[in-house]
Design a protein around this motif. Structure first.
Motif, PDB file in Angstrom:
ATOM      1  N   GLU A  96       5.881  -2.863 -12.068  1.00 11.62           N
ATOM      2  CA  GLU A  96       7.340  -2.214 -11.695  1.00 11.62           C
ATOM      3  C   GLU A  96       7.607  -1.172 -12.888  1.00 11.62           C
ATOM      4  N   LYS A  97       7.294  -1.450 -14.066  1.00 14.65           N
ATOM      5  CA  LYS A  97       7.504  -0.458 -15.066  1.00 14.65           C
ATOM      6  C   LYS A  97       6.718   0.739 -14.719  1.00 14.65           C
ATOM      7  N   ILE A  98       5.510   0.622 -14.293  1.00 14.38           N
ATOM      8  CA  ILE A  98       4.781   2.062 -14.074  1.00 14.38           C
ATOM      9  C   ILE A  98       5.573   2.539 -12.952  1.00 14.38           C
ATOM     10  N   PHE A  99       6.006   1.822 -11.949  1.00 13.93           N
ATOM     11  CA  PHE A  99       6.821   2.502 -10.763  1.00 13.93           C
ATOM     12  C   PHE A  99       7.900   3.244 -11.215  1.00 13.93           C
ATOM     13  N   ARG A 100       8.561   2.551 -12.142  1.00 15.61           N
ATOM     14  CA  ARG A 100       9.867   3.157 -12.782  1.00 15.61           C
ATOM     15  C   ARG A 100       9.699   4.303 -13.465  1.00 15.61           C
ATOM     16  N   LEU A 137      -8.914   5.838  -7.935  1.00 25.58           N
ATOM     17  CA  LEU A 137      -9.722   4.992  -8.961  1.00 25.58           C
ATOM     18  C   LEU A 137      -8.948   4.840 -10.404  1.00 25.58           C
ATOM     19  N   GLU A 138      -8.071   6.165 -10.677  1.00 22.02           N
ATOM     20  CA  GLU A 138      -7.334   6.376 -11.630  1.00 22.02           C
ATOM     21  C   GLU A 138      -6.114   5.253 -11.602  1.00 22.02           C
ATOM     22  N   ILE A 139      -5.406   5.160 -10.456  1.00 22.23           N
ATOM     23  CA  ILE A 139      -4.401   4.360 -10.249  1.00 22.23           C
ATOM     24  C   ILE A 139      -4.762   3.004 -10.359  1.00 22.23           C
ATOM     25  N   ARG A 140      -5.810   2.530  -9.744  1.00 23.59           N
ATOM     26  CA  ARG A 140      -6.490   1.394  -9.752  1.00 23.59           C
ATOM     27  C   ARG A 140      -6.842   0.866 -11.204  1.00 23.59           C
ATOM     28  N   THR A 141      -7.159   1.679 -12.083  1.00 24.72           N
ATOM     29  CA  THR A 141      -7.426   1.465 -13.634  1.00 24.72           C
ATOM     30  C   THR A 141      -6.223   1.188 -14.229  1.00 24.72           C
ATOM     31  N   ILE A 142      -5.189   1.900 -13.812  1.00 25.11           N
ATOM     32  CA  ILE A 142      -3.642   1.901 -14.490  1.00 25.11           C
ATOM     33  C   ILE A 142      -3.156   0.317 -14.136  1.00 25.11           C
ATOM     34  N   MET A 143      -3.091   0.247 -12.820  1.00 25.54           N
ATOM     35  CA  MET A 143      -2.835  -1.075 -12.558  1.00 25.54           C
ATOM     36  C   MET A 143      -3.173  -2.404 -12.825  1.00 25.54           C
ATOM     37  N   SER A 144      -4.717  -2.119 -13.159  1.00 29.78           N
ATOM     38  CA  SER A 144      -5.465  -3.392 -13.566  1.00 29.78           C
ATOM     39  C   SER A 144      -5.222  -3.591 -15.029  1.00 29.78           C
ATOM     40  N   LYS A 145      -4.814  -2.592 -15.871  1.00 30.26           N
ATOM     41  CA  LYS A 145      -4.466  -2.467 -17.424  1.00 30.26           C
ATOM     42  C   LYS A 145      -2.998  -3.155 -17.393  1.00 30.26           C
ATOM     43  N   ILE A 153       0.884  -1.289  -0.091  1.00 34.38           N
ATOM     44  CA  ILE A 153      -0.232   0.021   0.072  1.00 34.38           C
ATOM     45  C   ILE A 153       0.909   1.315  -0.155  1.00 34.38           C
ATOM     46  N   TYR A 154       1.947   1.177   0.756  1.00 38.81           N
ATOM     47  CA  TYR A 154       2.728   2.443   0.921  1.00 38.81           C
ATOM     48  C   TYR A 154       3.254   2.904  -0.543  1.00 38.81           C
ATOM     49  N   ARG A 155       3.781   1.706  -1.428  1.00 32.86           N
ATOM     50  CA  ARG A 155       3.991   2.125  -2.938  1.00 32.86           C
ATOM     51  C   ARG A 155       3.006   2.805  -3.607  1.00 32.86           C
ATOM     52  N   LEU A 156       1.756   2.459  -3.490  1.00 34.29           N
ATOM     53  CA  LEU A 156       0.698   2.883  -4.138  1.00 34.29           C
ATOM     54  C   LEU A 156       0.267   4.403  -3.701  1.00 34.29           C
ATOM     55  N   ILE A 157       0.540   4.445  -2.194  1.00 35.20           N
ATOM     56  CA  ILE A 157       0.402   5.807  -1.691  1.00 35.20           C
ATOM     57  C   ILE A 157       1.473   6.817  -2.337  1.00 35.20           C
ATOM     58  N   ARG A 158       2.593   6.501  -2.571  1.00 36.22           N
ATOM     59  CA  ARG A 158       3.624   7.208  -2.994  1.00 36.22           C
ATOM     60  C   ARG A 158       3.408   7.377  -4.566  1.00 36.22           C
ATOM     61  N   LEU A 159       2.724   6.600  -5.175  1.00 38.33           N
ATOM     62  CA  LEU A 159       2.299   6.675  -6.858  1.00 38.33           C
ATOM     63  C   LEU A 159       1.366   7.702  -6.925  1.00 38.33           C
ATOM     64  N   LYS A 160       0.417   7.360  -5.982  1.00 41.29           N
ATOM     65  CA  LYS A 160      -0.613   8.463  -5.929  1.00 41.29           C
ATOM     66  C   LYS A 160      -0.192   9.977  -5.721  1.00 41.29           C
TER      67      LYS A 160
END
Length: 156
Positions: A148-152, A135-143, A120-127
């Motif tokens: 790791e590519k998204i985090f990079r 919801l947008e982050i959820r959609t991005i991660m689902s697709k 969760i802390y990685r998703l919080i930093r991404l947000k």
């Protein structure tokens, strides 16, 4: 019938007495919240219910409401979300503050964390870095095929 000459000062608020008995909260806490916190009876009851059901201290809820400018109903919802996902109430609030997010955003991040096995802390930093909603982050991660590519991409 004896006359009560104490005036208004000595009288106790019957609604507050009822809430105190019903939810097991000292009357003095309820009275203080009403007079000092400028809360309505409805807000006091909502906070008392939240305190009673979810085991969060009533005065902490009053303080949070005032400091974070969150209404009593939203605190009730946050307590429900925290309980649903088995997260301590104050950790949920901490997530909201760290991510500068609404409770719905945090719920989306938690569900994404569970679904895709991402901390969760990685998703919080991404947000926080992207400024996108939960919801947008959820959609991005689902697709995404490679998370790791998204985090990079965002330097995380």
């Amino acid at each position: 019938m004896p006359h009560d000459d104490r005036g208004e000062r000595g009288r106790k608020d019957h609604k507050l007495m009822h809430y105190a008995r019903r939810y097991g909260i000292p009357y003095s806490y309820l009275h203080h919240a009403k007079s000092a916190g400028r809360l309505t009876d409805t807000e006091i009851e909502r906070l008392a219910v939240t305190s009673h059901i979810y085991g969060v201290d009533f005065m902490h809820l009053v303080d949070l409401r005032k400091r974070l400018h969150i209404d009593a109903f939203e605190l009730f919802r946050i307590a429900g979300f925290a309980r649903r996902y088995r997260i301590p109430f104050f950790r949920f609030i901490d997530y909201m503050l760290k991510a500068n997010a609404t409770s719905e955003d945090i719920v989306h991040l938690i569900e994404t964390s569970i679904t895709h096995n991402i901390p969760i802390y990685r998703l919080i930093r991404l947000k926080k870095k992207t400024g996108k909603s939960g919801l947008e982050i959820r959609t991005i991660m689902s697709k995404a095929m490679d998370h790791e590519k998204i985090f990079r991409k965002y330097g995380l």
